[in-house]
Motif scaffolding. Structure first.
Motif, short mmCIF file in Angstrom:
data_model
loop_
_atom_site.label_atom_id
_atom_site.label_comp_id
_atom_site.label_asym_id
_atom_site.label_seq_id
_atom_site.Cartn_x
_atom_site.Cartn_y
_atom_site.Cartn_z
N THR A 102 -4.28 3.36 -2.50
CA THR A 102 -2.95 2.52 -2.33
C THR A 102 -2.58 2.57 -1.04
OG1 THR A 102 -2.72 3.22 -4.58
CG2 THR A 102 -0.90 2.47 -3.88
N SER A 120 -0.85 -0.68 2.04
CA SER A 120 -0.91 -1.87 2.95
C SER A 120 -1.84 -1.82 4.13
CB SER A 120 0.42 -2.20 3.48
OG SER A 120 1.25 -2.20 2.39
N TYR A 121 -2.55 -2.65 4.17
CA TYR A 121 -3.72 -2.77 5.28
C TYR A 121 -3.65 -4.04 6.11
CZ TYR A 121 -6.10 0.97 2.42
OH TYR A 121 -6.05 2.00 1.78
N SER A 122 -3.31 -3.74 7.42
CA SER A 122 -3.03 -5.07 8.12
C SER A 122 -4.48 -5.65 8.63
CB SER A 122 -2.30 -4.87 9.34
OG SER A 122 -1.03 -4.31 9.18
N THR A 154 -1.53 -9.10 5.58
CA THR A 154 -1.61 -7.88 4.95
C THR A 154 -2.21 -7.97 3.71
OG1 THR A 154 0.44 -7.36 6.08
CG2 THR A 154 -0.18 -5.97 4.27
N THR A 213 -2.69 -5.73 0.27
CA THR A 213 -1.77 -4.61 -0.58
C THR A 213 -2.54 -4.07 -1.63
OG1 THR A 213 0.28 -5.84 0.30
CG2 THR A 213 0.15 -3.93 -1.74
N ARG A 236 -2.77 -1.72 -4.93
CA ARG A 236 -1.67 -1.03 -5.62
C ARG A 236 -2.52 -0.03 -6.58
NH1 ARG A 236 2.43 -5.52 -7.21
NH2 ARG A 236 3.02 -5.84 -5.00
#
Length: 58
Positions: free
Chosen positions: A38, A40-42, A54, A56, A58
């Motif tokens: 889980t 956020s990945y730029s 980004t 995301t 979850r």
């Protein structure tokens, strides 16, 4: 899906370099495995570094 006529990439940046699609040619579709952790990945397009986003998880 790359709906452009030029190639792009979806490449993770920063400390979370977990995915890189490689070149996606114009009008092509690729599939990649998203990270399972889980957060956020730029990412950027390495061909056009001003293109950023980004992912995301979850």
């Amino acid at each position: 899906m790359n709906r452009d006529s030029v190639p792009h990439t979806v490449t993770a940046t920063g400390n979370k370099t977990t995915f890189d699609t490689g070149n996606i040619t114009g009008s092509a579709t690729v599939t990649f495995t998203a990270p399972t952790t889980t957060g956020s990945y730029s990412y950027i397009c390495t061909i056009h570094p001003n293109m950023k986003g980004t992912l995301t998880v979850r």
